[in-house]
Write a protein that holds these residues in place. Sequence first.
Motif, PDB file in Angstrom:
ATOM      1  N   UNK A   1      14.968  -6.337 -10.328  1.00 57.28           N
ATOM      2  CA  UNK A   1      14.142  -7.424 -10.386  1.00 57.28           C
ATOM      3  C   UNK A   1      12.575  -7.277 -11.063  1.00 57.28           C
ATOM      4  N   UNK A   2      12.633  -6.230 -11.529  1.00 58.79           N
ATOM      5  CA  UNK A   2      11.392  -5.839 -12.360  1.00 58.79           C
ATOM      6  C   UNK A   2      11.460  -6.494 -14.027  1.00 58.79           C
ATOM      7  N   UNK A   3      10.495  -7.280 -14.232  1.00 57.80           N
ATOM      8  CA  UNK A   3      10.781  -7.964 -15.666  1.00 57.80           C
ATOM      9  C   UNK A   3      10.614  -6.954 -16.795  1.00 57.80           C
TER      10      UNK A   3
ATOM     11  N   UNK B   1      20.634 -12.440  -4.566  1.00 59.13           N
ATOM     12  CA  UNK B   1      20.075 -11.791  -5.507  1.00 59.13           C
ATOM     13  C   UNK B   1      18.435 -12.093  -5.584  1.00 59.13           C
ATOM     14  N   UNK B   2      17.777 -12.279  -4.286  1.00 58.09           N
ATOM     15  CA  UNK B   2      16.554 -12.723  -4.341  1.00 58.09           C
ATOM     16  C   UNK B   2      15.755 -11.508  -3.400  1.00 58.09           C
ATOM     17  N   UNK B   3      14.639 -11.650  -4.037  1.00 56.90           N
ATOM     18  CA  UNK B   3      13.642 -10.669  -3.070  1.00 56.90           C
ATOM     19  C   UNK B   3      12.538 -11.406  -1.884  1.00 56.90           C
TER      20      UNK B   3
ATOM     21  N   UNK C   1       7.384  -4.751 -17.743  1.00 54.87           N
ATOM     22  CA  UNK C   1       7.072  -3.585 -16.811  1.00 54.87           C
ATOM     23  C   UNK C   1       8.223  -2.529 -16.696  1.00 54.87           C
TER      24      UNK C   1
ATOM     25  N   UNK D   1       7.547  -9.393 -11.193  1.00 54.80           N
ATOM     26  CA  UNK D   1       8.689  -9.935 -10.994  1.00 54.80           C
ATOM     27  C   UNK D   1       8.963 -11.197 -11.711  1.00 54.80           C
ATOM     28  N   UNK D   2       8.097 -12.155 -11.839  1.00 53.94           N
ATOM     29  CA  UNK D   2       8.062 -13.567 -12.332  1.00 53.94           C
ATOM     30  C   UNK D   2       7.803 -13.753 -13.568  1.00 53.94           C
TER      31      UNK D   2
ATOM     32  N   UNK E   1      17.150  -3.303  -1.419  1.00 54.74           N
ATOM     33  CA  UNK E   1      16.092  -3.560  -2.597  1.00 54.74           C
ATOM     34  C   UNK E   1      15.650  -5.170  -2.618  1.00 54.74           C
ATOM     35  N   UNK E   2      15.767  -5.569  -1.375  1.00 53.35           N
ATOM     36  CA  UNK E   2      15.510  -7.156  -1.234  1.00 53.35           C
ATOM     37  C   UNK E   2      14.559  -7.580  -0.366  1.00 53.35           C
TER      38      UNK E   2
ATOM     39  N   UNK F   1      23.298  -4.370 -10.780  1.00 56.74           N
ATOM     40  CA  UNK F   1      22.501  -5.057 -10.134  1.00 56.74           C
ATOM     41  C   UNK F   1      20.850  -5.206 -10.691  1.00 56.74           C
ATOM     42  N   UNK F   2      20.346  -6.110 -10.671  1.00 51.24           N
ATOM     43  CA  UNK F   2      19.081  -6.374 -11.406  1.00 51.24           C
ATOM     44  C   UNK F   2      17.905  -5.594 -10.168  1.00 51.24           C
TER      45      UNK F   2
END
Lengths: 397, 397
Positions: free
Chosen positions: A4-6, B196-198, A9, B111-112, B230-231, A1-2
């Motif tokens: 979320x950190x790109x 899979x979203x925060x 980073x 994140x983005x 983690x979300x 599972x991800x």
Amino acid sequence: MSDFVKSIFRNAVGSPIRELKKYSEIPGMISLAGGYPAPELMDAQGVQQVVGNLSTKQLTSAMQYGGTEGSKEFRATLATISQERELNCHPDEILVLSGSQQGIDLVARVILEPGDVVFVEAPTYPAALSAFRLAGATIHQLPSDKDGMIVSSLDEEMRRLKPKLLYLVPTFGNPSGRTLPLERRTLALQAAVRNNCVILEDDPYSELWFSVKAPPPIYSLRHSVPNAQNHCIYISSLSKTLAPALRLGWMLAPPTLLRAAVLAKQSDDMHASTLNQAIAATYIDNGTFADNLPRLRKFYKTGAEALCQSLHTHMGSRVEFDEPGGGMFVWARVDGIDTSQWLKRAIAAKAMFVPGVAFFASPDDTSWFRLSFASLDPDGIDQGIKRLSTVLDTVEA
Amino acid sequence: MSDFVKSIFRNAVGSPIRELKKYSEIPGMISLAGGYPAPELMDAQGVQQVVGNLSTKQLTSAMQYGGTEGSKEFRATLATISQERELNCHPDEILVLSGSQQGIDLVARVILEPGDVVFVEAPTYPAALSAFRLAGATIHQLPSDKDGMIVSSLDEEMRRLKPKLLYLVPTFGNPSGRTLPLERRTLALQAAVRNNCVILEDDPYSELWFSVKAPPPIYSLRHSVPNAQNHCIYISSLSKTLAPALRLGWMLAPPTLLRAAVLAKQSDDMHASTLNQAIAATYIDNGTFADNLPRLRKFYKTGAEALCQSLHTHMGSRVEFDEPGGGMFVWARVDGIDTSQWLKRAIAAKAMFVPGVAFFASPDDTSWFRLSFASLDPDGIDQGIKRLSTVLDTVEA
């Protein structure tokens, strides 16, 4: 599972200097690592007094939200300080920063696209490298000598690699302690103008001169070098002259860049602490700041001389370095060793410094190291250097 | 010639609320626009006293550099506050922010990637929209009703658009004043886990409840909703409960995200003001903070009631709104008008509000507006609404 950190980073590392901080807390440790101002130099009582004397009206406005650019009063104060550095600017040209580090980050954010080239001098300030890396930039380091960045091939390198930004700490540099002469400042700015590059000048140390002031900032040349007005940005800090805790710095930049930095800062932390701006403005305006500077200069001058003397005494010809004319650091090398290995043994002997690799964008020489004389008295400095020299012989070449 | 500013910043606009600030300084203006805490609610003398009572030792460490995560003492204090909100966290899970706005920006940065999708409720906080836009995100807004974001089609929308982030102000929202019920909080978190979203939960207002507390934060559900740990990310602020000037907020996040945010913050402003952290920790630990909260709640409750009453009295059925249960805002509409046009006439009549378009990612309805009761007493509020109503009839439908 991800997680979320790109990726940029996920792969980033923390500041090598901040990572060393935990060792500095070992009892009995003598740290020549961090550039933390000596506690006795920070006028805590003076700051306390300023807060105690704020009028109800001042205090009430010092509790509220403020403009992103900074308070009118504090910008006027900073314009006066800037004037004394020959920067000749209007308060409206100033953006108050939450520490000058933020200026590096804001400039990186508003100028750099991933893949853009940034020029830095070697060695340079690691947190600047980090900000440029996080912006996705490609960093190219330029060689330097005892007078700072070598400019003879700068124009050619700029034509070849088309950097958007040249980052410099031209005065009592971190880590080098070196100062770029006026002629090199002028040539660097001319090269930037010719090659459509911006110079980001980071100047936290210029007030900390020992015997003679440094040449005027590159930013002060923006009117005398033709077409240079849009090619330089100046940032400075109160962390080394008042107190790091206030997180106050400032930026001077051409209008479009300043406006973009204001937008980026608005989205970041809105504005620097209004209370701290009121404290600093009062402390500077009532003259205490200027009165305190000679004490700082004397303390650091004494520390620098003690450090250089101790290096001669305990390491003799094994160590090479130039005596700095100001600032907080001595940049030195021991031929043929890996200073990271040396640091491990030094920590066991309760002394610390920063290995030089942290200060290079592309490290290939492990023999350099940075010593700070900012937090210690001459006896502490001598003890520290003695401990370092004791373990030096055990380090493999 | 290039001005060096990259396109995303060249095309950015400043905060619509901050841009209105200049009008609020017109003598005699009654501003129902900004969410600035009333000066009489901020305990300036209390803060002054705290600084005066700091011991020499405290004061000396409050002058120095600090860790990026925040001071040990202040993180312990914040863990206690968080505990009272059922957040159940350890001090090590906390990152001290230079205001909670910085949390939005840090999360966006770590994140983005450009083109990533972010979900927001409509209406939402404009400075969050700005941070997501500067990160290059594509923003998708979700409809809401009097209970906040509608969650019935959230799962489907997430499957379709694959957002990385869902940004919510679920408690006494800005601008809506609405509060998401516990059931919707749970459903939103479940949908985030499945897709899979925060969820980035922005919670500056929850202490400002009028009669009953809001449901526990979404972040408090991370252990009860399967696989949710983690979300979710939680950010909060001391700007509405102590003083905006200190620029202090905090973030709770899963370890990898928190570590990335620490790295981003290190490169940004290094750490929040050490002095302000010491002030806030002392002020909270000595009980003054908790003692002051009932006064704040009462003031805002009185303001909200006065505002709703004045709207009824002066605008009757022309205006639609729901009474908020806490916070600083009433979100209202007048059918068939453009509230930006109304604002122009209102400013001439010396009253102000914020037109609603600022709060939509994709504005299509111009009839909404936000009123704040935070800075005025009931008489001032009534005067302001009366002035607004007087010019309302002159606004074209």
